[in-house]
Write an enzyme that holds these catalytic residues in place. Structure first.
Site, PDB file in Angstrom:
ATOM      1  N   HIS A  28      33.402  43.974  37.796  1.00 48.62           N
ATOM      2  CA  HIS A  28      33.493  44.231  39.553  1.00 48.62           C
ATOM      3  C   HIS A  28      32.389  42.945  39.830  1.00 48.62           C
ATOM      4  CE1 HIS A  28      33.465  48.549  40.401  1.00 48.62           C
ATOM      5  NE2 HIS A  28      33.797  48.741  39.978  1.00 48.62           N
ATOM      6  N   TYR A  29      32.519  42.432  40.913  1.00 44.90           N
ATOM      7  CA  TYR A  29      31.347  41.249  41.891  1.00 44.90           C
ATOM      8  C   TYR A  29      31.015  41.986  42.696  1.00 44.90           C
ATOM      9  CZ  TYR A  29      35.168  38.776  44.270  1.00 44.90           C
ATOM     10  OH  TYR A  29      36.744  39.209  45.804  1.00 44.90           O
ATOM     11  N   THR A  30      29.311  41.416  42.766  1.00 44.60           N
ATOM     12  CA  THR A  30      29.051  41.927  44.327  1.00 44.60           C
ATOM     13  C   THR A  30      29.053  41.630  45.655  1.00 44.60           C
ATOM     14  OG1 THR A  30      26.956  40.930  44.215  1.00 44.60           O
ATOM     15  CG2 THR A  30      27.028  41.970  42.621  1.00 44.60           C
ATOM     16  N   GLU A  93      29.012  45.442  37.612  1.00 45.59           N
ATOM     17  CA  GLU A  93      29.056  44.947  38.608  1.00 45.59           C
ATOM     18  C   GLU A  93      28.208  43.182  38.158  1.00 45.59           C
ATOM     19  OE1 GLU A  93      29.699  44.861  41.779  1.00 45.59           O
ATOM     20  OE2 GLU A  93      29.932  46.542  42.347  1.00 45.59           O
ATOM     21  N   HIS A 131      38.754  46.081  38.908  1.00 49.74           N
ATOM     22  CA  HIS A 131      38.434  46.705  39.764  1.00 49.74           C
ATOM     23  C   HIS A 131      39.425  46.348  40.764  1.00 49.74           C
ATOM     24  CE1 HIS A 131      36.091  48.618  43.811  1.00 49.74           C
ATOM     25  NE2 HIS A 131      37.134  49.348  43.490  1.00 49.74           N
ATOM     26  N   ASP A 141      38.364  42.191  43.425  1.00 56.45           N
ATOM     27  CA  ASP A 141      37.256  41.930  42.346  1.00 56.45           C
ATOM     28  C   ASP A 141      37.454  42.457  40.973  1.00 56.45           C
ATOM     29  OD1 ASP A 141      36.460  44.722  43.658  1.00 56.45           O
ATOM     30  OD2 ASP A 141      34.879  44.384  42.902  1.00 56.45           O
TER      31      ASP A 141
HETATM   32 ZN   LIG Z   1      33.954  46.528  42.851  1.00 59.00          ZN
END
Ligand SMILES: [Zn+2]
Length: 225
Positions: A28-30, A93, A131, A141
């Site tokens: 993921h990215y935040t 993340e 994700h 993401d």
């Molecule tokens: Zn995500």
């Protein structure tokens, strides 16, 4: 906890359902302004989201949830016939707003962390996903700036080669995409976001050959263990 990892425990986790063990790694990215802001959110009991790890731009790894537990990062979505992705996955993340490249220290910390996770849980590189792969149309993401090819070169993910064309959507289902849950266009967009970020227009032969290669490498992927 491995050396060099900072503890930042989150209350947002539970047991993996049905005694499941992780066999998927979700990246993921935040999409937040800073790692500290993201850590605060992922550790806020009122928000009820978390991940096992967060890697900041400088490459510092924070562990929020024990790998044996079920972190709350995947939400609704599906991969390879798995509906409860949280019970079957580990979530990482990456501190990134989504519109800029990922830093070298962060990528190299991710490689070290992912290598350990894949070996501890015997997760195949084909099961390292974004994700956006498990929630097409709902999540984007880690996005088009994420260097999937670099992970693949290190044996930590896969990158397809063009070859024989197949049936794009049938092959997508074999690879793991939740094909029957989303519109064909949405699925094509999710595929290109990861494997052909510059591609535009309708489904073409390159999409089909790349997806055929992904499906051929992992024929068991559509099966739930
Ligand atoms: Zn995500």
């Amino acid at each position: 906890m491995a050396a060099g990892i900072c503890a930042r425990p989150s209350p947002s986790f539970g047991p993996r359902r049905g005694g499941a063990t992780p066999d998927i790694l979700v990246l993921h990215y935040t999409a937040m302004a800073s790692a500290q802001a993201a850590l605060e959110r992922l550790c806020d009991p009122a928000i009820e989201v978390s991940a096992h790890y967060l890697i900041c731009e400088k490459g510092v790894v924070y562990q929020m949830v024990d790998e044996r537990e079920r972190a709350w990062h995947a939400g609704a979505g599906r991969w390879g016939g798995v509906d409860d992705v949280n019970s079957r996955s580990i979530g990482i993340e990456l501190d990134n707003r989504g519109d800029h490249p990922f830093s070298e220290p962060q990528m190299s910390a991710l490689e070290g962390l992912a290598e350990g996770i894949l070996s501890r849980w015997n997760i195949a590189p084909e099961r390292v996903i974004g994700h956006s792969d498990m929630a097409p149309g709902r999540k984007v993401d880690p996005g088009g700036r994420f260097d999937w090819q670099r992970l693949a070169r290190g044996g930590l993910s896969i990158w397809p080669k063009a070859g024989e064309a197949g049936d794009f959507y049938a092959d997508a289902a074999v690879f793991g995409y939740p094909v029957d849950a989303v519109d064909p266009e949405v699925l094509l967009k999710a595929f290109r976001l990861r494997f052909r970020p510059a591609a535009r227009g309708p489904l073409d032969a390159t999409d089909a050959t790349l997806m055929a290669d992904l499906a051929a490498r992992w024929p068991a992927m559509s099966q739930t263990r």
